[in-house]
Design a protein around this motif. Structure first.
Motif, PDB file in Angstrom:
ATOM      1  N   ASP A 144      54.108 -39.407 -52.089  1.00 31.31           N
ATOM      2  CA  ASP A 144      53.983 -39.747 -53.512  1.00 31.31           C
ATOM      3  C   ASP A 144      55.355 -39.868 -54.156  1.00 31.31           C
ATOM      4  O   ASP A 144      55.597 -40.753 -54.994  1.00 31.31           O
ATOM      5  N   PRO A 189      51.598 -35.380 -48.064  1.00 30.32           N
ATOM      6  CA  PRO A 189      51.130 -36.317 -49.093  1.00 30.32           C
ATOM      7  C   PRO A 189      52.004 -36.309 -50.346  1.00 30.32           C
ATOM      8  O   PRO A 189      52.227 -37.356 -50.962  1.00 30.32           O
ATOM      9  N   GLN A 217      36.564 -44.481 -48.138  1.00 33.44           N
ATOM     10  CA  GLN A 217      37.528 -44.913 -49.147  1.00 33.44           C
ATOM     11  C   GLN A 217      37.254 -46.341 -49.608  1.00 33.44           C
ATOM     12  O   GLN A 217      37.282 -46.643 -50.812  1.00 33.44           O
ATOM     13  N   GLU A 230      42.688 -39.778 -50.348  1.00 35.44           N
ATOM     14  CA  GLU A 230      43.907 -40.493 -49.975  1.00 35.44           C
ATOM     15  C   GLU A 230      44.886 -39.549 -49.264  1.00 35.44           C
ATOM     16  O   GLU A 230      45.515 -39.914 -48.261  1.00 35.44           O
ATOM     17  N   ASN A 231      45.009 -38.328 -49.765  1.00 30.47           N
ATOM     18  CA  ASN A 231      45.903 -37.358 -49.132  1.00 30.47           C
ATOM     19  C   ASN A 231      45.450 -37.028 -47.716  1.00 30.47           C
ATOM     20  O   ASN A 231      46.277 -36.905 -46.799  1.00 30.47           O
ATOM     21  N   ILE A 285      36.547 -47.637 -53.349  1.00 29.38           N
ATOM     22  CA  ILE A 285      37.459 -48.595 -53.978  1.00 29.38           C
ATOM     23  C   ILE A 285      36.686 -49.778 -54.562  1.00 29.38           C
ATOM     24  O   ILE A 285      37.039 -50.317 -55.619  1.00 29.38           O
ATOM     25  N   ASN A 343      39.300 -44.142 -56.257  1.00 27.33           N
ATOM     26  CA  ASN A 343      40.109 -43.820 -55.071  1.00 27.33           C
ATOM     27  C   ASN A 343      40.609 -42.385 -55.223  1.00 27.33           C
ATOM     28  O   ASN A 343      41.765 -42.147 -55.574  1.00 27.33           O
ATOM     29  N   TYR A 359      52.747 -44.227 -43.893  1.00 24.91           N
ATOM     30  CA  TYR A 359      52.471 -42.832 -44.234  1.00 24.91           C
ATOM     31  C   TYR A 359      53.227 -41.871 -43.320  1.00 24.91           C
ATOM     32  O   TYR A 359      53.631 -40.789 -43.729  1.00 24.91           O
ATOM     33  N   LYS A 411      42.231 -38.875 -55.147  1.00 24.52           N
ATOM     34  CA  LYS A 411      43.493 -38.442 -54.546  1.00 24.52           C
ATOM     35  C   LYS A 411      43.284 -37.558 -53.309  1.00 24.52           C
ATOM     36  O   LYS A 411      43.986 -37.727 -52.309  1.00 24.52           O
ATOM     37  N   ILE A 465      43.783 -38.915 -45.665  1.00 26.98           N
ATOM     38  CA  ILE A 465      44.093 -40.061 -44.798  1.00 26.98           C
ATOM     39  C   ILE A 465      45.568 -40.035 -44.399  1.00 26.98           C
ATOM     40  O   ILE A 465      45.924 -40.295 -43.245  1.00 26.98           O
ATOM     41  N   ARG A 466      46.439 -39.706 -45.346  1.00 29.59           N
ATOM     42  CA  ARG A 466      47.873 -39.609 -45.027  1.00 29.59           C
ATOM     43  C   ARG A 466      48.127 -38.504 -44.010  1.00 29.59           C
ATOM     44  O   ARG A 466      48.929 -38.659 -43.079  1.00 29.59           O
ATOM     45  N   LYS A 479      38.310 -44.042 -43.856  1.00 33.37           N
ATOM     46  CA  LYS A 479      38.623 -45.311 -44.520  1.00 33.37           C
ATOM     47  C   LYS A 479      37.355 -46.042 -44.940  1.00 33.37           C
ATOM     48  O   LYS A 479      37.348 -46.763 -45.951  1.00 33.37           O
TER      49      LYS A 479
END
Length: 975
Positions: free
Chosen positions: A262, A258, A427, A441-442, A431, A436, A280, A438, A444-445, A424
């Motif tokens: 970034d 992640p 997420q 999000e990390n 959203i 959102n 990703y 971090k 998911i990546r 998701k």
């Protein structure tokens, strides 16, 4: 034009960075002194003043440059020969410990240097290091590279790093853990010590007290290390190797991805805000550990299955921990924050399928829907993990019932997309309320990159194993009029093509062939089971080593068909086949082989199921052993150009797979420069590279170094695709390089393959036989039991020359070839080579690698090995061989310095120069100790004990192995 304020800010930024770098260098000097003092204090406490005095005496006998004293070095020999085995072994262990401690300090310094540039603002105009994202995208803009071209490469960006279990990682896993502990303690110690420029600034009394406490803790850790055996007592199993390798994912790489994303995203956003970011998973990882069966009889279908289960278990545990952290974070109350209807609906479904979770958490989380949802997610992950454990015990031949998930679909995740969809869903709900987080999000990546498999498992097997299997099947089932091996290549291709079109099975369900043939067949069946259970993505690549013909590839495709991995009805398959071309002859044959393959309509149809992508692997190790460093690299360079032309002609995308080792003799060296040195058109945003042995520890043990390495690789791939070297079109340059390469190969082969006593020289003056007894790899050192060069693997070949400081595979033949070229036109050709060095990345990279190995080469200590270890009757022959080696070394040294314009090796890389010199001074006495122990070991007779020390042969062997361990640590590479 930048404003005065911006320029001023930029200058301030540059000054700050330079100040930080000076402070970092001050810290390095301080740490080196500190760690050496702690090393001596531990040895004094553990072994007494006598050992410390001995080490100081031995180091003082060597010159500051680290070269062995001229022979006869009576003072050194007198000291070394007077040591009994215990004293020699203790000294060897002490030097090894010193090198490992120095490595920790230097690696931490490298990490600190890379992080200095990270603390500066992304929008500043300070100059950033070449090879970083912050440097790359402004550079592309400055050079007016069209954004659409950048977007094309970003869309295609596909970097794959494959970890392998090649036997060059000599350091025990237990010792690696102690190294990490000390590295963390040194970081803590930094807080207590201030630096201003080159000066150490005293800190507060409280911190000074803390510094003393930390130093004592470090000393205690070193004492524990000193009492730990550096050598493995038994050979590691393949699953042990999997555990060692996957440790890097668990400790560093899982969280690094992640951050890497970034970094590229922020760099693109500043310079090219309208560009779409890469996916990703632009950087993925693969592994040969547990799947590479070339020459390793211990990698069975069952072991590969166990490895896949182990990987899945590791990544599921990481996800479970991440979900726990998210649950603590997402404490949002439904009365204070909106929640999407889709998420609420999913909670209703979850209640039906996992009622025990609802009963346990519904009251506690009745106003916290995100936590309730994550409780369901966690339970499904745990159920998936539990099922994985059962499958691990069931084995690869698990029954349909065991593999089935019928009735469990809602209690666990049958595939990673179900897990990703739930993340998701969370997420998207957040959203909608302008949140959102971090960590979400990390995660998911991470799921995009690692899936439920963690790393792709490449299967690798040697080509003759497949042809032997097909031959036995054809003979047993009477499928041909004459033996398969007697067919011409064209007849083999015709028959294999016909069999691939036939829908009836060729191999019976119950196997009655030889054990080896049965295992080859079962390997393909195991792959089919893995793909069914884990998804195609975990194991969809098959590498054929020593690939020498089209039939080698079609044999694998036929075996894949028999396992259900290729469908003759549609012509499509789930297994991608990657031929590996290794020797120089094979590299030259690669383009015509691929041309013939692409001419087959059946194979072209097959490629459609792989998006018209063909992977081709190039081997650096065997081509180097076959032809020498320069010739090997040039043949690989030419092969890439030719293969790109072939693929372009047939509208096939090409992904080059570079089989690089850690040492220069096996394709090693800085990865950034190596990628840029490839022919420009061979990298269209795609590359695959092996990462082997001690390279894993040097690149992936610490987070910032791992990230820096990943970033420079990605930068180089983008840069090479968008800014290819213009020299690719200059035929005169290529002709010059061809001439030099041909001569280099001739000189190399004259010594290695045409000198009748070279094999004996190699076995006597290097520790090859002792290295083969190190318990560092599950794989044997030789492909067969023979004592010839053909059966010896490239890794121990390079490892052995490195130990005795010849480093022959990395430079021999180059000096003669370049000198001969210069003699044709001294001034003109020298100017041309200097121009090559300044303008041609391929040539500069090659020369720089040779320069580095020359700096590590010490033919004075190598000469000592020869004089001490030569058996009676070989003296005259070996003197002649050494004379040739010395003559070529001096030639190479002279010509390299004339090209680079440097008075001393590595003048252009002061950090590396300092590092090499720091080690050389202590490696020399350790080399004398090793030669002495090898001599005693080899002269030992079974019916006696060593008269000087009264130790057994096993004890002498252990002493010799400890010196190998120490020199490997000092050289920072082995094979």
């Amino acid at each position: 034009m930048s404003s005065p304020a911006a320029l001023s800010a930029s200058l301030v930024q540059i000054v700050n960075i330079e100040s930080d770098l000076r402070a970092a260098n001050s810290r390095l000097r301080y740490r080196l002194k500190l760690i050496e003092d702690l090393w001596e204090s531990v040895l004094l406490r553990e072994s007494g003043q006598e050992l410390v005095d001995l080490l100081r005496q031995l180091r003082a006998m060597c010159s500051p440059e680290g070269q062995a004293p001229e022979y006869p070095a009576q003072e050194v020999l007198k000291v070394v020969e007077s040591l009994d085995l215990h004293q020699a072994t203790t000294a060897a262990r002490a030097f090894a410990l010193f090198f490992q401690l120095i490595n920790i300090v230097e690696q931490d310094h490298e990490q600190e240097q890379t992080s200095i540039y990270r603390i500066s603002p992304i929008n500043s105009e300070a100059e950033y290091p070449v090879g970083t994202f912050r440097w790359l995208f402004p550079e592309l803009k400055k050079l007016n590279v069209p954004p659409r071209q950048i977007q094309r490469i970003l869309d295609n960006l596909d970097i794959r790093l494959v970890f392998t279990a090649h036997p060059t990682e000599i350091v025990r896993h237990t010792i690696r853990e102690k190294q990490r502990t000390i590295a963390k303690m040194l970081k803590e110690l930094d807080r207590t010590i201030g630096f201003k420029g080159d000066e150490i600034v005293p800190q507060a009394i409280a911190l000074n007290w803390e510094a003393a406490s930390l130093q004592e803790q470090i000393a205690e850790e070193i004492r524990l290390w000193w009492r730990t055996d550096e050598l493995n007592q038994i050979k590691p199993t393949v699953l042990d190797e999997a555990d060692y390798t996957l440790h890097y994912f668990e400790e560093v790489l899982f969280d690094a991805i992640p951050v890497l994303y970034d970094r590229i995203a922020s760099a693109i956003a500043v310079t090219f805000p309208k560009l779409k970011l890469p996916s990703y998973d632009f950087c993925k990882f693969g592994s040969w550990v547990g799947s590479d069966r070339d020459g390793n009889p211990y990698v069975t279908p069952e072991v590969t299955w166990q490895t896949a289960c182990y990987q899945r278990n590791l990544v599921l545990n990481k996800y479970i921990h991440s979900v726990d952290r998210l649950s603590r974070l997402l404490s949002l109350s439904q009365s204070l924050s909106d929640v999407s209807q889709a998420l609420l609906d999913s909670l209703g479904d979850d209640q039906i399928h996992l009622p025990e979770i609802y009963a346990k958490h519904s009251i506690k989380f009745r106003q916290e829907p995100y936590r309730l949802k994550l409780a369901y997610v966690k339970k499904r992950l745990e159920n998936t993990r539990d099922r994985n454990q059962k499958l691990r015990h069931s084995g690869w031949q698990a029954s349909e019932m065991e593999l089935s998930t019928k009735g469990q679909e809602h209690q666990l995740y049958t595939n990673v997309s179900e897990f990703l969809a739930e993340l998701k869903l969370i997420q998207e709900s957040l959203i909608e309320t302008k949140l959102n987080p971090k960590p979400l999000e990390n995660l998911i990546r991470q799921v995009d990159v690692y899936g439920f498999h963690l790393a792709h498992l490449d299967i690798r097997q040697e080509s003759t194993q497949h042809s032997n299997t097909i031959s036995e099947i054809a003979e047993t089932l009477q499928l041909l009029d004459k033996p398969y091996d007697d067919l011409t290549e064209s007849a083999k291709v015709a028959w294999l093509t016909q069999e691939l079109k036939t829908r009836r099975p060729m191999i019976p369900a119950k196997l009655h062939f030889s054990d080896k043939t049965n295992e080859i067949i079962e390997t393909f069946r195991m792959v089919a089971n893995i793909q069914q259970e884990f998804s195609v993505e975990i194991c969809n690549n098959y590498v054929i080593s020593m690939n020498r013909s089209v039939s080698d590839i079609l044999e694998v495709l036929l075996l894949a068909k028999e396992a259900g991995l290729y469908d003759p009805a549609t012509g499509k398959g789930s297994l991608s086949i990657a031929p590996l071309f290794e020797t120089v002859e094979d590299l030259r044959s690669a383009p015509p082989i691929m041309t013939e393959l692409f001419e087959l309509p059946l194979y072209r149809t097959y490629l459609e199921s792989h998006n018209h992508l063909q992977e081709v692997m190039l081997g650096y190790s065997d081509s180097n052993k076959d032809s020498g460093f320069l010739s090997s690299n040039w043949e690989i360079y030419k092969a890439q150009r030719a293969l790109q032309d072939v693929c372009q002609k047939y509208q096939v995308d090409l992904r080059m797979f570079h089989g690089r080792g850690g040492s220069v003799g096996r394709g090693g060296g800085p990865t950034y420069e190596a990628i840029l040195a490839q022919p420009g058109r061979s990298i269209e945003g795609r590359i695959k590279i092996t990462e082997q042995g001690e390279v894993l520890a040097s690149k992936y043990s610490l987070p910032e170094i791992a990230l820096y390495n990943l970033e420079t690789i990605a930068t180089a791939v983008i840069q090479a695709a968008l800014l290819p070297s213009s020299t690719d079109t200059l035929d005169c340059w290529l002709d010059t390089m061809e001439e030099i390469s041909v001569r280099s190969r001739q000189v190399y082969r004259q010594l290695i393959y045409e000198q009748p006593n070279l094999v004996e020289f190699f076995h006597q003056v290097t520790p090859i036989e002792e290295i083969s007894q190190l318990q560092i790899s599950s794989r044997p050192a030789r492909r067969a039991g023979k004592r010839d060069l053909g059966s010896l693997r490239a890794i121990p070949w390079v490892f052995s020359w490195t130990q005795s400081r010849f480093l022959l595979p990395s430079w021999y033949g180059i000096g003669a070839a370049l000198e001969e070229f210069l003699q044709q036109n001294p001034e003109g050709h020298l100017s041309l080579l200097q121009y090559f060095y300044s303008k041609w990345p391929f040539f500069k990279t090659a020369i720089s690698r040779v320069e580095m190995t020359l700096a590590k080469t010490d033919l004075q200590i190598a000469h000592h090995y020869m004089r001490e270890l030569t058996k009676e009757g070989y003296e005259e022959a070996f003197v002649d061989i050494f004379a040739e080696i010395l003559k070529e070394y001096q030639r190479t040294l002279t010509v390299i310095q004339s090209i680079t314009g440097q008075k001393q090796m590595l003048d252009s890389d002061r950090d590396l120069q300092r590092s090499v010199q720091l080690r050389n001074g202590s490696i020399v006495p350790l080399g004398f100790i090793q030669a002495s122990l090898l001599k005693r070991l080899r002269q030992h007779r079974p019916d006696t004990v060593d008269l000087r020390s009264r130790y057994s042969k096993n004890e002498l062997l252990r002493g010799a192995l400890l010196t190998i361990n120490g020199i490997a640590a000092g050289m920072r590479n082995t094979g």
